[in-house]
Design an enzyme around this catalytic site. Structure first.
Site, short mmCIF file in Angstrom:
data_model
loop_
_atom_site.label_atom_id
_atom_site.label_comp_id
_atom_site.label_asym_id
_atom_site.label_seq_id
_atom_site.Cartn_x
_atom_site.Cartn_y
_atom_site.Cartn_z
N ARG A 103 0.77 -1.25 0.00
CA ARG A 103 0.00 0.00 0.00
C ARG A 103 0.80 1.30 0.00
NH1 ARG A 103 -4.35 -2.46 -1.93
NH2 ARG A 103 -5.62 -3.58 -0.41
N ASN A 121 -0.37 -1.45 -7.58
CA ASN A 121 -1.57 -0.58 -7.52
C ASN A 121 -1.54 0.29 -6.26
OD1 ASN A 121 -1.90 -3.06 -6.19
ND2 ASN A 121 -4.12 -2.99 -6.34
N ASP A 125 -1.72 -12.87 -1.66
CA ASP A 125 -2.53 -11.73 -2.10
C ASP A 125 -2.90 -10.85 -0.90
OD1 ASP A 125 -3.84 -9.96 -3.74
OD2 ASP A 125 -5.62 -11.20 -4.03
#
Length: 441
Positions: free
Chosen positions: A63, A93, A302
């Site tokens: 993150r 991302n 994940d």
């Protein structure tokens, strides 16, 4: 004067040739002897413990930058080493996306002196950077290229076949794929039921996954490019992937091997919401069938944390994703204790498999000359996951309260003790993972 820097004494060492009772010696961050005799600056008694090759988690979302309220490189890597993980591949991302040389350099700079485990960063494919990817994938510390065929937001979405072909044509390394079909999911958005996360797998159905996997296999074959299909959730996809092992490797997650939608959604609500979804018990059993046929190459967590406040939003406003890097190995050890897979297969899925398909240099096995990365486990220990043990910034796990057999006791990275008996080492010392095709190609 000490002959070695570190010696792990009296444990069962899982070498490429099988388990042996032997002392393992380390010097200069490398394994120098199995069956060692001689003095060491530090000796750790591993009697009754098993010494595995260091666990490599090839799919985490830590993150940073931009979403540090959920997790950052420091807290995520603490969770990793607490769970016995010695190296991670981190996903692109973030905010901004990791889609350029500058963004990769920024992440590597952020990681230096802050990450407890070794690390590599994926570069995200976009509709605009395809021509740069061949150069970007060869940057030191880069795990390769990641494509989101669906389920992402903004520029990290490459959903059209012509664009996908352009991405696959640029570069040589294996490309990681999130395979869900964006067009089908858009068409099925009406299947979502307000306030009911159990409708998540109805919306993102089996065919959404299968369509995308079929498409990427055809495109990969046409481009003569190897791909790695992430977090496979349907037995039909694994049956298909088994027919394309020359170009496609694949991953399953501990969540999809452990949770069944019929039980998980009523109990956990949106905490069970992830992409691709937790599906039925029949799906879970089908994944185990193909796992035992040898089709999945790796297990990735994940790890995709969100705060409890974010997760408390009513479905479908709630975000998809759950933490998992710290529970990856404990769940697999428990499944091994229950006889669902062997410890040898756990090792293959968590270290040797990642080394083989991604071309990691110097990791993935306990052998002289390799990095001294070890995950030390107590296969008999019965314990219960509680929130106090969890190190992720998000502070929760879908597996809290679960009693397991088998626990990580120590995490040793290039001869340094990052974790022992639930206590962190002296300082974060993670370094970029090296790859044969980048560093020596």
């Amino acid at each position: 004067m000490a002959t070695f820097d570190l010696k792990l004494a009296g444990g069962t060492v899982h070498t490429p040739g099988g388990p042996v009772r032997a002392d393992v010696a380390v010097r200069g961050g490398k394994i120098v002897a199995i069956g060692a005799s001689g003095d060491a600056g530090r000796t750790i008694d591993c009697t009754g413990l098993d010494i595995l090759p260091g666990v490599i988690d090839t799919q985490v979302h830590f993150r940073e930058p931009g979403l540090e309220h959920k997790e950052d490189l420091a807290t995520g890597s603490v969770a990793a080493v607490m769970g016995g993980v010695t190296a991670v591949f981190e996903m692109p991302n973030t905010k901004p996306n990791t889609d350029s040389a500058a963004a990769i350099a920024d992440k590597l700079a952020r990681a230096k002196g802050r990450m407890w485990c070794d690390h590599a960063f994926y570069v995200g494919a976009t509709n605009h950077n395809a021509r740069d990817l061949a150069e970007l994938e060869r940057l030191p510390g880069t795990a390769g290229v990641k494509i989101f065929m669906g389920a992402s937001t903004g520029d990290l979405l490459v959903s059209e076949d012509a664009r996908l072909a352009e991405v696959l044509a640029s570069g040589r390394r294996r490309v990681a794929i999130h395979a869900e079909d964006e067009e089908r999911m858009n068409a099925r958005a009406g299947e979502r039921v307000e306030g009911d996360p159990a409708s998540h797998p109805v919306w993102r159905d089996d065919e959404s996954a299968m369509l995308a996997t079929r498409r990427i296999l055809a495109l990969a074959r046409a481009a003569r490019r190897r791909v790695h299909v992430l977090h496979v959730t349907t037995p039909a996809e694994l049956e298909l992937l088994a027919q394309h092992k020359d170009i496609a490797s694949c991953e399953v997650t501990p969540q999809h091997l452990t949770l069944a939608g019929e039980e998980a959604y009523p109990r956990l609500g949106t905490l069970a919401q992830m992409n691709p979804p937790i599906r039925s018990g029949a799906h879970r059993d089908g994944l185990w069938h193909w796992l035992n046929q040898g089709v999945p190459d790796v297990i990735g967590s994940d790890h995709a944390p969100h705060t409890l406040e974010e997760k408390a939003k009513p479905y479908p406003a709630s975000p998809s994703g759950m933490p998992g890097v710290q529970t990856l190995l404990p769940l697999l050890l428990d499944h091994a204790a229950a006889g669902r897979l062997t410890l040898q297969r756990v090792i293959d899925l968590t270290s040797a498999g990642a080394q083989r398909i991604f071309g990691i240099a110097g990791k993935g096995r306990i052998a002289a000359g390799y990095d001294a990365d070890f995950t030390v486990v107590d296969l008999k220990k019965r314990w219960t996951i509680d929130t106090q043990w969890l190190a992720s910034r998000c502070g929760w796990s879908p597996f809290t309260g679960m009693t397991l057999t088998g626990k990580p006791i120590g995490t040793i990275i290039r001869g340094g003790v990052a974790m022992w008996e639930d206590s962190l080492g002296d300082a974060p010392a993670g370094e970029p993972v090296r790859f044969e095709s980048v560093d020596f190609g």
